[in-house]
Design a protein around this motif. Structure first.
Motif, PDB file in Angstrom:
ATOM      1  N   VAL A  67      -6.588  23.362  41.159  1.00 32.79           N
ATOM      2  CA  VAL A  67      -7.468  22.366  40.533  1.00 32.79           C
ATOM      3  C   VAL A  67      -8.923  22.787  40.723  1.00 32.79           C
ATOM      4  CG1 VAL A  67      -8.242  19.958  40.556  1.00 32.79           C
ATOM      5  CG2 VAL A  67      -5.805  20.483  40.798  1.00 32.79           C
ATOM      6  N   ARG A  68      -9.246  23.283  41.909  1.00 32.50           N
ATOM      7  CA  ARG A  68     -10.619  23.706  42.187  1.00 32.50           C
ATOM      8  C   ARG A  68     -11.047  24.861  41.280  1.00 32.50           C
ATOM      9  NH1 ARG A  68     -12.925  24.751  48.273  1.00 32.50           N
ATOM     10  NH2 ARG A  68     -14.879  25.804  47.751  1.00 32.50           N
ATOM     11  N   ASN A  69     -10.214  25.894  41.217  1.00 36.28           N
ATOM     12  CA  ASN A  69     -10.577  27.072  40.425  1.00 36.28           C
ATOM     13  C   ASN A  69     -10.609  26.782  38.924  1.00 36.28           C
ATOM     14  OD1 ASN A  69     -10.767  28.645  42.742  1.00 36.28           O
ATOM     15  ND2 ASN A  69      -8.615  29.253  42.659  1.00 36.28           N
ATOM     16  N   ASN A  70      -9.610  26.076  38.450  1.00 37.12           N
ATOM     17  CA  ASN A  70      -9.524  25.842  37.007  1.00 37.12           C
ATOM     18  C   ASN A  70     -10.389  24.672  36.550  1.00 37.12           C
ATOM     19  OD1 ASN A  70      -7.559  27.942  36.163  1.00 37.12           O
ATOM     20  ND2 ASN A  70      -6.327  26.926  37.729  1.00 37.12           N
ATOM     21  N   GLY A  71     -10.546  23.670  37.416  1.00 38.61           N
ATOM     22  CA  GLY A  71     -11.449  22.565  37.088  1.00 38.61           C
ATOM     23  C   GLY A  71     -12.890  23.049  37.033  1.00 38.61           C
ATOM     24  N   GLY A  72     -13.250  23.895  38.001  1.00 34.14           N
ATOM     25  CA  GLY A  72     -14.586  24.490  37.982  1.00 34.14           C
ATOM     26  C   GLY A  72     -14.763  25.372  36.765  1.00 34.14           C
ATOM     27  N   GLY A  73     -13.771  26.204  36.490  1.00 38.34           N
ATOM     28  CA  GLY A  73     -13.846  27.103  35.337  1.00 38.34           C
ATOM     29  C   GLY A  73     -13.958  26.349  34.025  1.00 38.34           C
ATOM     30  N   TYR A  74     -13.219  25.253  33.916  1.00 40.76           N
ATOM     31  CA  TYR A  74     -13.279  24.426  32.700  1.00 40.76           C
ATOM     32  C   TYR A  74     -14.691  23.844  32.528  1.00 40.76           C
ATOM     33  CZ  TYR A  74     -12.736  20.390  29.674  1.00 40.76           C
ATOM     34  OH  TYR A  74     -12.922  19.464  28.673  1.00 40.76           O
TER      35      TYR A  74
END
Ligand code: MN3
Length: 201
Positions: A67-74
């Motif tokens: 969630v951290r990596n992909n939420g940030g990336g999004y």
């Protein structure tokens, strides 16, 4: 799916010669698309499935690395596409120009400090211009896909990001290879200062 890949408001080749069309296309259709898809997968069936991206980032310390990596990336790429435009750059005027002069001395000093944050970020990450709760502007950088909205100790300056620069190699390698400073110099020519001014509020 709660989150979807946004359309770009300009063509993939519109930022040339500063950012090439192939890089833009891969960055948007592969990288950003993957962050979006993987964020949706990572939150499916969890307590944050209905939350906004801002709510998710604000409690990211309680979430999984996915969630951290992909939420940030999004989130980070949504902002990145918005703060660029064909024929951008130049020195900002109006409130954002005044705020930069007031907090950094001059536009030149601001650019130097921001470029330094982007250049010296080790490995992959982002450089940010943030509006703190006090209203003051501050420059910082974060690793990976972290950002200043996250409740983690790597967020740098905190506050609200109003300008962000992606310094992952995927953002520049086709055209600039290892020459990150050249990419940063070129990137100033596509900054959408009107949008940054809007974000300043
Ligand atoms: Mn990227």
């Amino acid at each position: 799916m709660p989150f979807s890949l946004p359309e770009l408001k300009y063509a993939y080749n519109a930022l040339e010669p500063h950012i090439d069309a192939k890089t833009m296309e891969i960055h948007h259709t592969k990288h950003h698309n993957a962050y979006t898809t993987n964020l949706n997968k990572a939150i499916e069936g969890t307590a944050i499935a209905g939350a906004s991206i801002g709510e998710i980032l604000g409690q990211i310390s309680k979430q999984s690395p996915a969630v951290r990596n992909n939420g940030g990336g999004y989130y980070n790429h949504n902002l990145f596409w918005e703060i660029m435009k064909p024929g951008g750059g130049g020195e900002p005027s109006a409130a954002i120009g005044d705020a930069i002069k007031s907090d950094f001395g001059s536009f030149g000093e601001f650019k130097e400090k921001f470029a330094n944050a982007a250049t010296t970020r080790f490995g992959s990450g982002w450089a940010w211009l943030c509006k703190l709760d006090s209203g003051k502007l501050e420059i910082c950088s974060t690793p990976n896909q972290d950002n200043p909205l996250m409740d983690v100790d790597t967020r740098g300056c905190g506050g609200k990001p109003i300008l962000g620069l992606d310094v992952w190699e995927h953002a520049y390698y086709l055209n600039y290879q290892n020459r990150r400073p050249d990419y940063i110099t070129a990137w100033w020519n596509v900054v959408n200062w009107a949008k940054v001014g809007e974000m300043l509020g």
